[in-house]
Motif scaffolding. Structure first.
Motif, PDB file in Angstrom:
ATOM      1  N   MET A   1       0.824  -1.206   0.000  1.00 37.89           N
ATOM      2  CA  MET A   1       0.000   0.000   0.000  1.00 37.89           C
ATOM      3  C   MET A   1       0.856   1.253   0.000  1.00 37.89           C
ATOM      4  O   MET A   1       0.519   2.251  -0.621  1.00 37.89           O
ATOM      5  N   ALA A   2       2.008   1.214   0.700  1.00 41.33           N
ATOM      6  CA  ALA A   2       2.791   2.435   0.901  1.00 41.33           C
ATOM      7  C   ALA A   2       3.594   2.807  -0.329  1.00 41.33           C
ATOM      8  O   ALA A   2       3.647   3.982  -0.697  1.00 41.33           O
ATOM      9  N   SER A   3       4.202   1.821  -0.990  1.00 41.06           N
ATOM     10  CA  SER A   3       5.127   2.147  -2.074  1.00 41.06           C
ATOM     11  C   SER A   3       4.448   2.843  -3.262  1.00 41.06           C
ATOM     12  O   SER A   3       4.973   3.849  -3.758  1.00 41.06           O
ATOM     13  N   PRO A   4       3.268   2.380  -3.740  1.00 41.26           N
ATOM     14  CA  PRO A   4       2.610   3.154  -4.791  1.00 41.26           C
ATOM     15  C   PRO A   4       2.189   4.532  -4.325  1.00 41.26           C
ATOM     16  O   PRO A   4       2.237   5.494  -5.100  1.00 41.26           O
ATOM     17  N   THR A   5       1.805   4.643  -3.042  1.00 38.14           N
ATOM     18  CA  THR A   5       1.407   5.945  -2.530  1.00 38.14           C
ATOM     19  C   THR A   5       2.568   6.924  -2.573  1.00 38.14           C
ATOM     20  O   THR A   5       2.429   8.075  -3.000  1.00 38.14           O
ATOM     21  N   VAL A   6       3.742   6.443  -2.146  1.00 34.91           N
ATOM     22  CA  VAL A   6       4.931   7.303  -2.156  1.00 34.91           C
ATOM     23  C   VAL A   6       5.290   7.691  -3.587  1.00 34.91           C
ATOM     24  O   VAL A   6       5.532   8.866  -3.892  1.00 34.91           O
ATOM     25  N   THR A   7       5.286   6.689  -4.493  1.00 32.52           N
ATOM     26  CA  THR A   7       5.632   6.970  -5.887  1.00 32.52           C
ATOM     27  C   THR A   7       4.667   7.980  -6.488  1.00 32.52           C
ATOM     28  O   THR A   7       5.077   8.941  -7.151  1.00 32.52           O
ATOM     29  N   HIS A   8       3.376   7.757  -6.233  1.00 31.73           N
ATOM     30  CA  HIS A   8       2.374   8.666  -6.778  1.00 31.73           C
ATOM     31  C   HIS A   8       2.536  10.070  -6.210  1.00 31.73           C
ATOM     32  O   HIS A   8       2.427  11.059  -6.936  1.00 31.73           O
ATOM     33  N   SER A   9       2.854  10.156  -4.921  1.00 28.03           N
ATOM     34  CA  SER A   9       2.906  11.484  -4.318  1.00 28.03           C
ATOM     35  C   SER A   9       4.142  12.249  -4.783  1.00 28.03           C
ATOM     36  O   SER A   9       4.056  13.462  -5.034  1.00 28.03           O
ATOM     37  N   ILE A  10       5.276  11.554  -4.986  1.00 25.93           N
ATOM     38  CA  ILE A  10       6.448  12.243  -5.538  1.00 25.93           C
ATOM     39  C   ILE A  10       6.176  12.660  -6.980  1.00 25.93           C
ATOM     40  O   ILE A  10       6.504  13.774  -7.407  1.00 25.93           O
ATOM     41  N   GLY A  11       5.530  11.755  -7.747  1.00 27.26           N
ATOM     42  CA  GLY A  11       5.231  12.090  -9.130  1.00 27.26           C
ATOM     43  C   GLY A  11       4.294  13.276  -9.249  1.00 27.26           C
ATOM     44  O   GLY A  11       4.476  14.155 -10.081  1.00 27.26           O
ATOM     45  N   ARG A  12       3.282  13.318  -8.352  1.00 27.18           N
ATOM     46  CA  ARG A  12       2.334  14.427  -8.403  1.00 27.18           C
ATOM     47  C   ARG A  12       3.017  15.728  -7.984  1.00 27.18           C
ATOM     48  O   ARG A  12       2.710  16.800  -8.522  1.00 27.18           O
ATOM     49  N   ALA A  13       3.977  15.622  -7.034  1.00 24.80           N
ATOM     50  CA  ALA A  13       4.741  16.821  -6.684  1.00 24.80           C
ATOM     51  C   ALA A  13       5.499  17.332  -7.900  1.00 24.80           C
ATOM     52  O   ALA A  13       5.548  18.542  -8.149  1.00 24.80           O
ATOM     53  N   GLY A  14       6.057  16.400  -8.711  1.00 21.42           N
ATOM     54  CA  GLY A  14       6.753  16.814  -9.925  1.00 21.42           C
ATOM     55  C   GLY A  14       5.827  17.497 -10.909  1.00 21.42           C
ATOM     56  O   GLY A  14       6.187  18.508 -11.515  1.00 21.42           O
ATOM     57  N   VAL A  15       4.609  16.960 -11.082  1.00 25.00           N
ATOM     58  CA  VAL A  15       3.662  17.580 -12.012  1.00 25.00           C
ATOM     59  C   VAL A  15       3.246  18.955 -11.511  1.00 25.00           C
ATOM     60  O   VAL A  15       3.170  19.927 -12.279  1.00 25.00           O
ATOM     61  N   THR A  16       3.011  19.058 -10.201  1.00 28.43           N
ATOM     62  CA  THR A  16       2.579  20.335  -9.637  1.00 28.43           C
ATOM     63  C   THR A  16       3.653  21.402  -9.786  1.00 28.43           C
ATOM     64  O   THR A  16       3.351  22.572 -10.029  1.00 28.43           O
TER      65      THR A  16
END
Lengths: 161, 88, 112
Positions: free
Chosen positions: C79-94
């Protein structure tokens, strides 16, 4: 009913974490399970009106899905490993939009997490009707547009629709 | 037992390679990703230390707590850049 | 060949397979050109590597109550690893980080 289910889940977690089976620790475990469940029993489950039999069926369908997902994750890792070990690094990254018809929040979470875990794609943004996905080469993007994973998710979580 | 020692040494070497990215990474989000990868490998090393000393039942608790903490740390760092909207 | 030998060999095989995926994750982190691609390497390789190594430890240790504790780590990490990946990726998009595009001419292999 959900209250008791939460108590049972918390108590199983207590037994797994402590691993001691005398009367003192088990009593404390039961008391603490009731205490925590009293505050947080409505946080663990999303739809509180769903009957328990349906919930159990959903759990087993989800378990079935998890095994398929682990198989896909192994394929994904072999794909990434092949890309990394290739000396020419044959990647062609791009950002694509994947339209989706899912409605529930839990299916969005499961779909986004599954995309991140499977072949060469990571979710980097979630909107109401589409997902922003970063794909690492062309083949995996085509796999995602075929929609096989979305159909499986819909079969697990959105049966009644 | 020697096998576990060799495996944990190998993981240490991988951690140092990751540390290169964490220090000289071209942008700050790469550094966050590298630190997260280091956290995952550290969890594995903690369990291996438990096997080497024969106290797995104690080190597994430490490993679980470390996994939770490193997850929270990475989420907080990423969340900071979500609200700041610039990586300079 | 006794049962114990088979147990140890299977556990060793799983642990070595986990190490292989950890290695590819690290190499991907080094070689990929921008941070979106590096997230591909870390987010997937570490998750499967952890799962395989934990399975190896469980086989080595034999099945008792400790195995359930071992399961908790990959369960949490999935559960944690996709969440972390998604949140770093979304920070990059933002933050408007431009993704790396493949260039037409040769000479794109250098990785900083």
């Amino acid at each position: 009913m959900l209250y008791l289910t939460t108590v049972v889940i918390l108590f199983i977690l207590w037994i797994v974490m402590s691993g001691i089976f005398d009367a003192f620790h088990l009593t404390i475990g039961v008391l603490m399970s009731f205490f925590i469940a009293h505050f947080s029993w409505d946080l663990l489950f999303q739809n509180t009106k769903m009957p328990l039999s349906e919930r159990v069926g959903e759990f087993f369908r989800f378990l079935n899905y998890v095994f398929w997902l682990i198989y896909q994750i192994i394929l994904a890792n072999l794909h990434v490993a092949r890309l990394v070990l290739d000396p020419k690094l044959p990647i062609n990254p791009k950002i694509i939009r994947v339209p989706t018809k899912l409605t529930k929040d839990i299916s969005f979470v499961a779909y986004a997490n599954s995309i991140t875990l499977t072949p060469g794609t990571i979710t980097i943004g979630v909107e109401r009707d589409h997902l922003l996905v970063h794909a690492i080469d062309d083949r995996v993007a085509d796999d995602l547009f075929s929609g096989a994973m979305e159909r499986r998710i819909a079969r697990v979580f959105e049966v009644g629709k | 037992m020697l096998f576990f020692t060799i495996v944990s040494f190998y993981l240490c070497v991988l951690i140092f390679i990751n540390l290169y990215r964490a220090i000289y990474g071209p942008d700050i989000l790469t550094r966050i990703a590298a630190i997260n990868a280091i956290g995952t490998k550290t969890v594995m090393i903690l369990i291996l230390i438990g096997f080497i000393y024969g106290r797995v039942e104690m080190f597994i608790d430490i490993a679980i707590v470390y996994a939770l903490l490193s997850f929270i740390a990475t989420i907080v760092a990423a969340k900071y850049f979500l609200t700041r909207r610039s990586i300079e | 060949m006794t049962f114990h030998t088979i147990q140890i060999i299977t556990a060793g095989f799983f642990i070595l397979a986990g190490l292989f995926f950890f290695t590819t994750a690290t190499l991907g982190l080094l070689r990929f050109p921008d941070f979106y691609c590096r997230l591909h390497a870390t987010g997937k390789g570490d998750t499967l590597g952890t799962l395989l190594m934990i399975v190896g430890f469980m086989i080595y240790e034999g099945f008792h109550l400790l195995s359930l504790k071992f399961i908790l780590i990959p369960l949490f990490l999935f559960m944690a690893s996709p969440t972390v990946t998604h949140s770093i990726g979304r920070a990059g998009v933002t933050c408007d980080v431009e993704p790396w595009e493949k260039k037409e001419q040769s000479g794109t292999e250098e990785t900083e």
